[in-house]
Design an enzyme around this catalytic site. Sequence first.
Site, PDB file in Angstrom:
ATOM      1  N   HIS A   1      -9.741   1.340  -1.030  1.00  0.00           N
ATOM      2  CA  HIS A   1      -8.277   1.406  -0.792  1.00  0.00           C
ATOM      3  C   HIS A   1      -7.534   0.726  -2.058  1.00  0.00           C
ATOM      4  O   HIS A   1      -7.720  -0.503  -2.340  1.00  0.00           O
ATOM      5  CB  HIS A   1      -8.278   0.402   0.204  1.00  0.00           C
TER       6      HIS A   1
ATOM      7  N   HIS B   1      -3.943   7.759   5.737  1.00  0.00           N
ATOM      8  CA  HIS B   1      -4.174   6.379   5.125  1.00  0.00           C
ATOM      9  C   HIS B   1      -5.367   6.017   5.412  1.00  0.00           C
ATOM     10  O   HIS B   1      -5.946   5.287   4.561  1.00  0.00           O
ATOM     11  CB  HIS B   1      -2.902   5.487   5.769  1.00  0.00           C
TER      12      HIS B   1
ATOM     13  N   LYS C   1     -10.672   7.178   1.460  1.00  0.00           N
ATOM     14  CA  LYS C   1     -10.841   5.665   1.132  1.00  0.00           C
ATOM     15  C   LYS C   1     -12.191   5.360   0.785  1.00  0.00           C
ATOM     16  O   LYS C   1     -12.683   4.361   0.030  1.00  0.00           O
ATOM     17  CB  LYS C   1      -9.986   4.666   1.824  1.00  0.00           C
TER      18      LYS C   1
ATOM     19  N   CYS D   1       0.925  -1.241  -0.153  1.00  0.00           N
ATOM     20  CA  CYS D   1      -0.138   0.047  -0.030  1.00  0.00           C
ATOM     21  C   CYS D   1       0.867   1.429  -0.064  1.00  0.00           C
ATOM     22  O   CYS D   1       0.072   2.324  -0.033  1.00  0.00           O
ATOM     23  CB  CYS D   1      -0.969  -0.044   1.143  1.00  0.00           C
TER      24      CYS D   1
ATOM     25  N   PHE E   1       1.314  -3.110   4.757  1.00  0.00           N
ATOM     26  CA  PHE E   1       1.757  -4.283   5.266  1.00  0.00           C
ATOM     27  C   PHE E   1       3.177  -4.614   5.395  1.00  0.00           C
ATOM     28  O   PHE E   1       3.953  -4.139   4.298  1.00  0.00           O
ATOM     29  CB  PHE E   1       1.048  -5.558   4.534  1.00  0.00           C
TER      30      PHE E   1
ATOM     31  N   GLU F   1      -2.777   5.208  13.399  1.00  0.00           N
ATOM     32  CA  GLU F   1      -2.344   6.503  12.775  1.00  0.00           C
ATOM     33  C   GLU F   1      -2.857   7.472  13.541  1.00  0.00           C
ATOM     34  O   GLU F   1      -2.159   8.627  13.490  1.00  0.00           O
ATOM     35  CB  GLU F   1      -3.170   6.541  11.413  1.00  0.00           C
TER      36      GLU F   1
END
Length: 405
Positions: free
Chosen positions: A332, A295, A327, A163, A391, A306
């Site tokens: 996403h 994010h 998002k 990502c 990730f 976050e």
Amino acid sequence: MAQRRVVITGIGAVSSLGIGAKALWEGARDGRSGVHETTFRHPYPGRIKIAAQVQDFDATLYLDKSTLSLCDPVIKYLLVAADEAVQQAGLSRETLQGPRTAAIIGTGIAGMNTIEDGLYTVFKREVRPDPLTIPRLIPSSCPAMVSMRYGTTGPSFAVGSACSSATQAIGIGMQMIRAGMIDRAIVGGTEDCVTIGTMLAWEALRVLTPNFCRPFSKDRNGMVIGAGAGVFILEAEEIAAERNAYVLAELAGYGTTSDAKDPVRPDVFGAASCMRNAIEDAGVTPDEIDYVNAHGTGTTVNDLTESAAIGVVFGKRGPHVPVSSTKPIHGHGLGVGGAFELIVTLGALRENVAPPTINWQVADEKCPVDCIPNEARPMPINVAMSNSFAFGGINATLVVRRLAA
């Protein structure tokens, strides 16, 4: 020698909101979601039936037959977005060709549709896959096809950091221009993991919402997958000035860090260090950041982490820094996510409007951020920041700044 400044002179996109960066930005600004019921070419047994899928996209309107024969959907999206960015920048193929322009594209997996088609052909139909399967699926085909389209012979490579892929690709392009290795870069990301196998795999991780993505809302229950491509033209400021190019914004800062801790659980201090590095690289202070495009996946762990990281970076101002996650609108996008969100961040900077976090319902004391719930907020924005956290604990942040007229 003074460090070169890097500016953005062109942007392009293909997303669930439609063709073009304008469609993406206006969807985000107006809180109009591109999430719909997903369609597949074969029967789909999954429980999660929504995604921000690219629909009604006819690549034959944009690309010739010989090019299409080499393209997975991610490359079709990418080339159409790149054409838009190049056109907006006012650049010709003659100007882009040669060793002073790079093509750097982020993607998590690249040709996922081609991979699934190949597996279906081999295991279900029990015949050999299409001879062009490999050129269509490999991640390096994304920057390679961009290089071939414009004749760029400078550095060309894919960035595969899940990502954070697109954000890292954009940041690396900026650094290469600053260092004098190149004068221009075609950068961004592309992805389409809205496929049967991938959706089932994400569903197995128990991170997808069956109904609404609600970042920072207490009743959030997961994220929604998106697809598409986002492309930027980066240029050294003096190179853009020589040709009187219209500048959208300065790409002022880039930070990237690794948590080095866990494959799926993000770390507060890794994310905070990333944001601090980007702010320092931009030569500004945290107090000068007017808006943060988070994010903000809508998963419990990401949103908590976050929010805490924003608190570490901004201190007492943390709960009051305008933040939004877009998002729920474009999904996403995984490898393209950072490109979508930088396009939205540039729109916010250009129009002095912070886009909303739609679907938000209930305040969560564990997410102490000003998440701009449900309606856009007009406000002065001179410096803005976009976060991407992947990730594996790979973090990346970009800072953009309005250039004085």
